[in-house]
Design an enzyme around this catalytic site. Structure first.
Site, PDB file in Angstrom:
ATOM      1  CG  ASN A  18      -1.814   1.145   1.353  1.00  0.00           C
ATOM      2  OD1 ASN A  18      -1.721   2.082   0.561  1.00  0.00           O
ATOM      3  ND2 ASN A  18      -2.690   1.117   2.334  1.00  0.00           N
ATOM      4  CE  LYS A  36      -0.784   1.273   7.128  1.00  0.00           C
ATOM      5  NZ  LYS A  36      -2.232   1.224   7.209  1.00  0.00           N
ATOM      6  NE  ARG A  56      -6.074   2.045   0.009  1.00  0.00           N
ATOM      7  CZ  ARG A  56      -5.947   3.235   0.588  1.00  0.00           C
ATOM      8  NH1 ARG A  56      -4.797   3.609   1.074  1.00  0.00           N
ATOM      9  NH2 ARG A  56      -6.974   4.034   0.656  1.00  0.00           N
ATOM     10  CG  HIS A  60     -12.630   4.446   3.354  1.00  0.00           C
ATOM     11  ND1 HIS A  60     -13.298   5.517   3.922  1.00  0.00           N
ATOM     12  CD2 HIS A  60     -11.322   4.672   3.549  1.00  0.00           C
ATOM     13  CE1 HIS A  60     -12.422   6.345   4.449  1.00  0.00           C
ATOM     14  NE2 HIS A  60     -11.205   5.867   4.225  1.00  0.00           N
ATOM     15  CG  HIS A 114     -13.288   3.063   7.179  1.00  0.00           C
ATOM     16  ND1 HIS A 114     -12.568   1.895   7.213  1.00  0.00           N
ATOM     17  CD2 HIS A 114     -12.384   4.064   7.279  1.00  0.00           C
ATOM     18  CE1 HIS A 114     -11.284   2.179   7.337  1.00  0.00           C
ATOM     19  NE2 HIS A 114     -11.143   3.496   7.373  1.00  0.00           N
ATOM     20  CG  LEU A 115     -16.547   6.178  11.853  1.00  0.00           C
ATOM     21  CD1 LEU A 115     -17.319   6.299  13.166  1.00  0.00           C
ATOM     22  CD2 LEU A 115     -17.048   7.220  10.849  1.00  0.00           C
ATOM     23  N   GLY A 116     -11.782   6.468  10.419  1.00  0.00           N
ATOM     24  CA  GLY A 116     -10.356   6.552  10.755  1.00  0.00           C
ATOM     25  C   GLY A 116      -9.944   7.998  10.610  1.00  0.00           C
ATOM     26  CG  ASN A 117      -6.132   9.912  10.573  1.00  0.00           C
ATOM     27  OD1 ASN A 117      -6.443  10.728  11.444  1.00  0.00           O
ATOM     28  ND2 ASN A 117      -5.104   9.100  10.697  1.00  0.00           N
ATOM     29  NE  ARG A 135      -9.115  13.139   3.801  1.00  0.00           N
ATOM     30  CZ  ARG A 135      -9.175  11.856   3.498  1.00  0.00           C
ATOM     31  NH1 ARG A 135     -10.158  11.405   2.737  1.00  0.00           N
ATOM     32  NH2 ARG A 135      -8.288  11.017   3.934  1.00  0.00           N
ATOM     33  NE  ARG A 174      -5.580   7.284  21.324  1.00  0.00           N
ATOM     34  CZ  ARG A 174      -4.853   6.241  21.000  1.00  0.00           C
ATOM     35  NH1 ARG A 174      -4.695   5.269  21.853  1.00  0.00           N
ATOM     36  NH2 ARG A 174      -4.268   6.153  19.828  1.00  0.00           N
ATOM     37  N   GLY A 178     -10.148   3.301  13.237  1.00  0.00           N
ATOM     38  CA  GLY A 178      -9.594   3.634  14.559  1.00  0.00           C
ATOM     39  C   GLY A 178     -10.606   4.240  15.510  1.00  0.00           C
ATOM     40  CB  ILE A 179     -12.988   7.090  15.255  1.00  0.00           C
ATOM     41  CG1 ILE A 179     -11.841   8.101  15.123  1.00  0.00           C
ATOM     42  CG2 ILE A 179     -14.144   7.674  16.066  1.00  0.00           C
ATOM     43  CD1 ILE A 179     -12.198   9.360  14.320  1.00  0.00           C
ATOM     44  CD  GLU A 223      -8.602  -0.423   4.738  1.00  0.00           C
ATOM     45  OE1 GLU A 223      -8.144  -0.038   5.838  1.00  0.00           O
ATOM     46  OE2 GLU A 223      -8.828   0.344   3.795  1.00  0.00           O
TER      47      GLU A 223
HETATM   48  P1  ADP Z   1      -6.103   5.727   9.340  1.00  0.00           P
HETATM   49  O1  ADP Z   1      -7.332   6.192   8.615  1.00  0.00           O
HETATM   50  O2  ADP Z   1      -4.934   6.633   9.171  1.00  0.00           O
HETATM   51  O3  ADP Z   1      -5.803   4.254   9.151  1.00  0.00           O
HETATM   52  P2  ADP Z   1      -7.046   4.911  11.955  1.00  0.00           P
HETATM   53  O4  ADP Z   1      -8.070   3.988  11.403  1.00  0.00           O
HETATM   54  O5  ADP Z   1      -5.902   4.323  12.716  1.00  0.00           O
HETATM   55  O6  ADP Z   1      -6.473   5.914  10.885  1.00  0.00           O
HETATM   56  O7  ADP Z   1      -7.833   5.936  12.923  1.00  0.00           O
HETATM   57  C1  ADP Z   1      -7.188   6.986  13.543  1.00  0.00           C
HETATM   58  C2  ADP Z   1      -8.177   7.675  14.469  1.00  0.00           C
HETATM   59  O8  ADP Z   1      -8.615   6.730  15.463  1.00  0.00           O
HETATM   60  C3  ADP Z   1      -7.569   8.854  15.232  1.00  0.00           C
HETATM   61  O9  ADP Z   1      -8.471   9.931  15.246  1.00  0.00           O
HETATM   62  C4  ADP Z   1      -7.396   8.280  16.626  1.00  0.00           C
HETATM   63  O10 ADP Z   1      -7.432   9.265  17.622  1.00  0.00           O
HETATM   64  C5  ADP Z   1      -8.606   7.387  16.712  1.00  0.00           C
HETATM   65  N1  ADP Z   1      -8.480   6.473  17.858  1.00  0.00           N
HETATM   66  C6  ADP Z   1      -7.614   5.467  18.027  1.00  0.00           C
HETATM   67  N2  ADP Z   1      -7.761   4.926  19.272  1.00  0.00           N
HETATM   68  C7  ADP Z   1      -8.735   5.644  19.888  1.00  0.00           C
HETATM   69  C8  ADP Z   1      -9.341   5.591  21.186  1.00  0.00           C
HETATM   70  N3  ADP Z   1      -8.971   4.704  22.093  1.00  0.00           N
HETATM   71  N4  ADP Z   1     -10.336   6.471  21.437  1.00  0.00           N
HETATM   72  C9  ADP Z   1     -10.720   7.393  20.550  1.00  0.00           C
HETATM   73  N5  ADP Z   1     -10.182   7.489  19.318  1.00  0.00           N
HETATM   74  C10 ADP Z   1      -9.216   6.635  18.988  1.00  0.00           C
END
Ligand code: ADP
Length: 395
Positions: free
Chosen positions: A7, A14, A85, A174, A202-205, A235, A279, A325-326, A379
């Site tokens: 990736n 990665k 990817r 995604h 899907h809640l990440g960055n 974003r 976090r 991650g979220i 993924e």
């Molecule tokens: P990416 O999209 O870069 O792969 P991730 O899926 O790792 O990102 O998600 C990153 C997000 O997840 C960040 O906002 C991070 O703060 C949040 N996150 C990770 N662990 C926690 C936690 N324990 N509580 C709240 N948010 C979290």
């Protein structure tokens, strides 16, 4: 036999070597700051983590380290295929594709749609093909899963010629993650995916929601680019399309400056004035930081509104899945979102929700509620599976 998953981002790579059948990871790592000073590759070995500097900071150099690691494990001959990817496949790709000169040309043709991502993907593919020249390479697209969206969901209400001549439509991203967690949710619920109507979040960055009817994507929140839809780390998600004109006149901002600000200075970071990290925002909100509290509230409100919108795409809603991650870790975001969704029949089981953190997945809804699950996305495994399936079918 194993699949190597690669990736490549604009300055990162990665990688993971996986058994596509079980998902077991034999080797994984991350090369960072490629193309610049101080590049290095971090390798996660079974006995710990090592960091190897990359003096040239190039993709081929990173693949050189990867080959050396494979040789150390005596595993080079086990690499049966390489799965890449690729962010944007436009309308050409509705599934993964074996990399041929024609497919590479088609990925190149999608560069205007993803000017930051597709060139990095292509550079990574070229270096990987040189390093692993005698195995098949497969492209797995972020957009492919959403190619099943009906026209009513993917067309914008703009001049038709923009669609015909420039491909202006909603594509969605995604896809690998949405497809994976939908399959996992069906497994956990003990029902065939073909019979389930799910919303996946899907809640990440980056953040997006998808409406998945019987395993097929019928709508999603990201559009022509990954900027549309939900509030994300940096974003903006949806804004008034009139904003560009207004700020160009009032603040003298250029299109390039506006695009950069909407991608990198907005979202949770812009709203809070603090950070893009959920976090840290939850901690700051707990300590009374007003911007952090507002950022989390707007994030949740917009998420709930878009999930409710996806229910319209599905007609009947059988389940909601949180991932990323979220989604996997923030019990607070999940419970606040479900509270907003009470109107659609959602009730959270507080104990189950609090327990679903740090890799614990499962059902978090109370009895009588629409089923709600936390599923850890994977993924890499999904890309490895799609790659191995394609190679096995000899396509
Ligand atoms: P990416 O999209 O870069 O792969 P991730 O899926 O790792 O990102 O998600 C990153 C997000 O997840 C960040 O906002 C991070 O703060 C949040 N996150 C990770 N662990 C926690 C936690 N324990 N509580 C709240 N948010 C979290």
């Amino acid at each position: 036999m194993k699949t190597l998953v690669v990736n490549c981002g604009s300055s990162s790579m990665k990688f993971a070597l996986l058994d596509p059948a079980s998902g077991a990871v034999a080797l994984s790592g991350l090369a960072e700051r490629l193309g610049g000073a101080g590049a290095s590759v971090r390798v996660d070995r079974e006995d710990g983590r090592v960091t190897v500097p990359l003096p040239n900071g190039s993709y081929p150099e990173a693949f050189g380290v990867l080959l050396a690691e494979l040789d150390r494990l005596n595993a080079r001959a086990e690499v049966q295929a390489v799965g890449h990817r690729v962010v944007h496949g436009g309308e050409q790709f509705s599934a993964a594709s074996l990399l041929s000169p024609e497919v590479l040309k088609a990925i190149q043709a999608c560069v205007p749609l993803a000017p930051l991502h597709n060139p990095a993907n292509l550079e990574g593919i070229a270096a990987a093909q040189a390093a692993f020249c005698d195995v098949p390479h497969v492209a797995v697209f972020d957009t492919a899963f959403h190619q099943t969206m009906p026209e009513v969901a993917y067309r914008y209400a703009v001049p038709e010629a923009w669609y015909r001549e420039h491909g202006v439509r909603r594509y969605g991203f995604h896809g690998t993650s949405h497809a994976y967690v939908a399959g996992e949710a069906a497994r956990v619920l003990g029902q065939p995916l073909e019979e389930l109507n799910l919303v996946t979040a899907h809640l990440g960055n980056g953040c997006s929601v998808a409406a998945i009817a019987g395993g097929r994507s019928v709508d999603t929140s990201m559009g022509l680019t990954p900027l549309e839809g939900l509030v994300m780390g940096t974003r903006s998600g949806d804004v008034d399309p009139g904003l560009h004109d207004y700020l160009a006149r009032e603040a003298g901002l250029s299109l390039t400056e506006l695009t950069a600000a909407l991608n990198r200075e907005s979202g949770l970071k812009g709203l809070s004035g603090l950070t893009n990290d959920m976090r840290e925002l939850e901690e700051a909100a707990g300590q009374g930081h007003a911007g952090a509290r507002l950022a989390v509230q707007v994030f949740v409100y917009r998420l709930a509104k878009l999930i409710a919108g996806m229910a319209v795409a599905l007609g009947r809603l059988d389940g909601l899945v949180f991932t990323g991650g979220i989604g996997e870790n923030s019990a607070a975001v999940r419970s606040a979102t479900l509270a907003r969704l009470a109107v659609l029949g959602f009730t959270v089981d507080d104990g189950a929700n609090a327990a679903a953190v740090r890799g614990q997945s499962g059902v978090i809804s109370a009895s009588g509620s629409v089923s709600t699950l936390v599923v850890n996305t994977n993924e890499e495994w999904m890309i490895a599976r799609e790659t191995a399936e394609l190679v096995a079918r000899g396509l």
